[in-house]
Design an enzyme around this catalytic site. Structure first.
Site, mmCIF file in Angstrom:
data_model
loop_
_atom_site.group_PDB
_atom_site.id
_atom_site.type_symbol
_atom_site.label_atom_id
_atom_site.label_comp_id
_atom_site.label_asym_id
_atom_site.label_seq_id
_atom_site.Cartn_x
_atom_site.Cartn_y
_atom_site.Cartn_z
ATOM 1 N N CYS A 37 6.413 23.827 -16.610
ATOM 2 C CA CYS A 37 6.594 24.380 -15.261
ATOM 3 C C CYS A 37 7.602 23.554 -14.470
ATOM 4 C CB CYS A 37 5.249 24.399 -14.532
ATOM 5 S SG CYS A 37 5.372 24.868 -12.803
ATOM 6 N N GLU A 77 9.591 27.917 -1.937
ATOM 7 C CA GLU A 77 10.155 29.245 -2.122
ATOM 8 C C GLU A 77 9.081 30.328 -2.046
ATOM 9 O OE1 GLU A 77 12.533 29.107 -5.686
ATOM 10 O OE2 GLU A 77 13.695 27.418 -4.919
ATOM 11 N N SER A 100 -4.088 32.239 -7.974
ATOM 12 C CA SER A 100 -3.877 31.813 -9.358
ATOM 13 C C SER A 100 -4.139 30.311 -9.448
ATOM 14 C CB SER A 100 -2.438 32.129 -9.763
ATOM 15 O OG SER A 100 -2.165 31.614 -11.047
ATOM 16 N N ASN A 156 10.034 31.425 -18.861
ATOM 17 C CA ASN A 156 11.317 31.466 -18.157
ATOM 18 C C ASN A 156 11.955 30.090 -18.251
ATOM 19 O OD1 ASN A 156 11.378 34.179 -17.174
ATOM 20 N ND2 ASN A 156 9.722 33.603 -15.797
ATOM 21 N N CYS A 178 3.938 19.994 -7.092
ATOM 22 C CA CYS A 178 2.578 20.140 -7.613
ATOM 23 C C CYS A 178 2.221 18.867 -8.354
ATOM 24 C CB CYS A 178 2.490 21.340 -8.558
ATOM 25 S SG CYS A 178 0.808 21.631 -9.162
ATOM 26 N N CYS A 210 4.979 36.654 -3.468
ATOM 27 C CA CYS A 210 4.494 35.482 -4.199
ATOM 28 C C CYS A 210 4.696 34.261 -3.294
ATOM 29 C CB CYS A 210 5.296 35.356 -5.498
ATOM 30 S SG CYS A 210 4.834 33.930 -6.462
ATOM 31 N N CYS A 221 2.056 20.600 -15.321
ATOM 32 C CA CYS A 221 2.024 21.375 -16.565
ATOM 33 C C CYS A 221 3.378 21.232 -17.250
ATOM 34 C CB CYS A 221 1.701 22.839 -16.273
ATOM 35 S SG CYS A 221 0.089 23.025 -15.477
ATOM 36 N N GLY A 276 2.995 25.146 -6.448
ATOM 37 C CA GLY A 276 1.776 24.423 -6.092
ATOM 38 C C GLY A 276 0.499 25.014 -6.648
ATOM 39 N N GLU A 277 -0.550 24.221 -6.569
ATOM 40 C CA GLU A 277 -1.874 24.642 -7.039
ATOM 41 C C GLU A 277 -2.744 24.890 -5.806
ATOM 42 O OE1 GLU A 277 -3.725 25.488 -9.829
ATOM 43 O OE2 GLU A 277 -5.222 25.685 -8.252
ATOM 44 N N CYS A 328 9.006 33.527 -12.361
ATOM 45 C CA CYS A 328 7.879 32.590 -12.513
ATOM 46 C C CYS A 328 8.347 31.302 -13.149
ATOM 47 C CB CYS A 328 6.854 33.133 -13.505
ATOM 48 S SG CYS A 328 5.886 34.422 -12.911
ATOM 49 N N SER A 337 -4.648 30.520 -15.173
ATOM 50 C CA SER A 337 -3.500 30.217 -16.030
ATOM 51 C C SER A 337 -4.029 29.549 -17.289
ATOM 52 C CB SER A 337 -2.549 29.276 -15.276
ATOM 53 O OG SER A 337 -1.930 29.980 -14.229
ATOM 54 N N LEU A 338 -4.186 30.329 -18.333
ATOM 55 C CA LEU A 338 -4.843 29.824 -19.552
ATOM 56 C C LEU A 338 -3.849 29.067 -20.447
ATOM 57 C CD1 LEU A 338 -7.560 29.909 -21.166
ATOM 58 C CD2 LEU A 338 -6.636 31.927 -22.322
ATOM 59 N N HIS A 339 -2.867 29.770 -20.932
ATOM 60 C CA HIS A 339 -1.736 29.204 -21.697
ATOM 61 C C HIS A 339 -2.056 28.605 -23.057
ATOM 62 C CE1 HIS A 339 0.183 29.981 -17.980
ATOM 63 N NE2 HIS A 339 -0.252 28.895 -17.370
HETATM 64 N N1 SAH Z 1 -0.575 26.511 -9.805
HETATM 65 C C1 SAH Z 1 -1.000 27.835 -10.027
HETATM 66 C C2 SAH Z 1 -0.108 28.881 -9.413
HETATM 67 C C3 SAH Z 1 1.383 28.692 -9.516
HETATM 68 S S1 SAH Z 1 2.151 28.898 -11.079
HETATM 69 C C4 SAH Z 1 -1.185 28.099 -11.517
HETATM 70 O O1 SAH Z 1 -0.758 27.278 -12.308
HETATM 71 O O2 SAH Z 1 -1.793 29.112 -11.832
HETATM 72 C C5 SAH Z 1 2.167 30.667 -11.332
HETATM 73 C C6 SAH Z 1 2.211 31.067 -12.813
HETATM 74 O O3 SAH Z 1 3.526 30.854 -13.392
HETATM 75 C C7 SAH Z 1 1.249 30.255 -13.663
HETATM 76 O O4 SAH Z 1 0.541 31.067 -14.557
HETATM 77 C C8 SAH Z 1 2.201 29.325 -14.369
HETATM 78 O O5 SAH Z 1 1.626 28.782 -15.496
HETATM 79 C C9 SAH Z 1 3.379 30.202 -14.648
HETATM 80 N N2 SAH Z 1 4.575 29.454 -15.020
HETATM 81 C C10 SAH Z 1 4.913 28.210 -14.659
HETATM 82 N N3 SAH Z 1 6.084 27.850 -15.225
HETATM 83 C C11 SAH Z 1 6.512 28.908 -15.948
HETATM 84 C C12 SAH Z 1 7.679 29.166 -16.721
HETATM 85 N N4 SAH Z 1 8.633 28.267 -16.839
HETATM 86 N N5 SAH Z 1 7.793 30.364 -17.316
HETATM 87 C C13 SAH Z 1 6.820 31.300 -17.152
HETATM 88 N N6 SAH Z 1 5.710 31.122 -16.425
HETATM 89 C C14 SAH Z 1 5.548 29.934 -15.828
HETATM 90 FE FE1 SF4 Z 2 1.245 23.161 -10.821
HETATM 91 FE FE2 SF4 Z 2 0.740 25.692 -11.577
HETATM 92 FE FE3 SF4 Z 2 3.093 24.499 -12.188
HETATM 93 FE FE4 SF4 Z 2 0.827 23.707 -13.381
HETATM 94 S S1 SF4 Z 2 1.806 25.753 -13.544
HETATM 95 S S2 SF4 Z 2 2.439 22.352 -12.534
HETATM 96 S S3 SF4 Z 2 -0.646 23.921 -11.728
HETATM 97 S S4 SF4 Z 2 2.360 25.005 -10.158
#
Ligand code: SAH
Ligand code: SF4
Length: 381
Positions: free
Chosen positions: A122, A95, A201, A301, A115, A108, A119, A169-170, A344, A223-225
């Site tokens: 995600c 997408e 990212s 989300n 991926c 985006c 995570c 994806g990463e 996201c 992406s710290l989290h």
């Molecule tokens: N793989 C890369 C880029 C894609 S994800 C990365 O992880 O940075 C893009 C962003 O969306 C990241 O910061 C990711 O952690 C965040 N993200 C993933 N799932 C999400 C969700 N369910 N709600 C909000 N943000 C989310």
């Molecule tokens: Fe992959 Fe980024 Fe999703 Fe983590 S947040 S699973 S690195 S797409």
């Protein structure tokens, strides 16, 4: 030469296209002409290239093509957000999302079908992994979106002012293709987008952040989290391989090489009762003490059976205030395109999973549903 062995010129950077022309016994300057046709005018037919003679056009038709991913659907949200689902060569769908805002438009872009990094919050990760996108499939998303706004002959369309590699994806796990695509985004013969407005990212593939810094100067988002290794190991599994200290060192090096007062963007997805407490904000302030950065909070989300919840608006504001009081520039990402599942973490495409992770996830979901029909907000790990 049949269809599949033709060189796809869409994903070639200017130097690569120059080498291509040399390899077929033609002048290198042809690369510039062809790039303009492809990216400025959205052309995929050599016969439309009026400044190229018929003999060369015939030669190109025999050995080359301009082929983007196939558009499966295009949706427009009530808030103007657009989402494309495109099918890539591996058969999976990914997408692409366009978010219009006052004075700018951000695209985006996805870099992989699924991926591998998994995570815990995600939905892309939950789909498992199928394939890396080719450079043509990554830049092809920009090409398709740009064409949909209508290309005006003689001028580059400016609907897309920013590109973020934040789709599925990463990108650092598909390094060469992501880099080539970003080079085309920034090239004046491509999309002429400024280096500050192309953002990669990453979830923190530390050694590749250093590699990136050697060849390109795009903006970087981490992406710290989670503000400590114990929690981050559970939310972002790649942290077990590259812990926080190592990742932040690589980010500091990357940013300091850029100079010009550029900063790291720190993305932090807020998960109710998991990483949204005052103690997390305090740890984050400590962790980022010497990192030039701006912080972007992303309220979670939801997607079905994730096991996580979005914090209340009050909890989000409290977290933001704590960081703000410590001197940080903090924004909260507004959710866009939710009605078309374009927000996201909601991007799922249709991944033909090779890892069987999605099967296991579905099985666990089923067991979880039977055992506890009301979904809790607890950290699942
Ligand atoms: N793989 C890369 C880029 C894609 S994800 C990365 O992880 O940075 C893009 C962003 O969306 C990241 O910061 C990711 O952690 C965040 N993200 C993933 N799932 C999400 C969700 N369910 N709600 C909000 N943000 C989310
Ligand atoms: Fe992959 Fe980024 Fe999703 Fe983590 S947040 S699973 S690195 S797409």
């Amino acid at each position: 030469m049949n269809e599949t062995t033709k060189a796809n010129l869409l994903g070639l950077t200017q130097p690569q296209l120059e080498s291509f022309f040399e390899s077929i016994g033609e002048k290198r300057f042809r690369a510039g002409q062809v790039m303009k046709w492809i990216h400025h005018f959205g052309v995929d037919d050599f016969d439309a290239m009026s400044n190229i003679g018929k003999a060369l056009r015939e030669k190109l038709k025999a050995c080359a093509e301009i082929r983007g991913p196939e558009v499966v659907s295009q949706d427009i949200s009530g808030d103007g957000t657009r989402k494309w689902v495109v099918r890539v060569a591996s058969g999976s769908c990914v997408e692409t999302v366009y978010i219009p805002q006052a004075g700018r438009g951000t695209l985006c872009v996805s870099s992989q079908a699924g991926c591998s990094l998994d995570c815990s919050f995600c939905s892309t990760g939950k789909q498992g992994f199928n394939s890396d996108l080719t450079a043509a499939e990554i830049i092809g998303q920009v090409w398709i979106a740009n064409k949909s706004f209508g290309t005006v002959p003689g001028k580059i369309d400016r609907a897309i002012t920013n590109v973020v590699m934040m789709g599925m994806g990463e990108p650092l796990m598909n390094f060469d293709n992501a880099v080539a695509a970003m080079q085309i985004m920034m090239d004046d013969l491509g999309y002429g987008i400024s280096k500050r407005k192309v953002t990669l990212s990453t979830s923190g593939v530390a050694p590749m952040i250093d590699e990136l810094g050697k060849i390109i100067d795009v903006s970087l988002a981490l992406s710290l989290h989670a503000p400590n290794d114990e929690l981050r190991n559970r939310l972002v599994p790649i942290n077990r391989k590259y812990p926080l200290a190592q990742v932040l060192d690589a980010c500091r090096r990357y940013i300091s090489r850029l100079g010009e007062k550029r900063v790291l963007t720190v993305e932090y997805t807020l998960l109710k009762d998991v990483n949204d407490q005052p103690e997390h904000a305090a740890q984050m302030v400590e962790l980022l003490r010497d990192v030039p950065c701006k912080i972007n909070l992303i309220p979670f989300n939801p997607f079905p059976h994730s096991g996580y919840e979005r914090p209340s608006n009050n909890a989000i504001r409290r977290f933001q205030d704590l960081l703000h009081k410590a001197g940080h520039n903090v924004t909260v990402r507004t959710t866009r395109g939710e009605d078309i599942d374009a927000a996201c973490g909601q991007l799922v495409g249709q991944v033909m999973d090779r890892t069987r992770r999605s099967e296991r996830y579905i099985a666990v979901r089923r067991i979880g549903d039977e055992a506890a029909p009301s979904s809790g907000a607890a950290d699942r790990t």
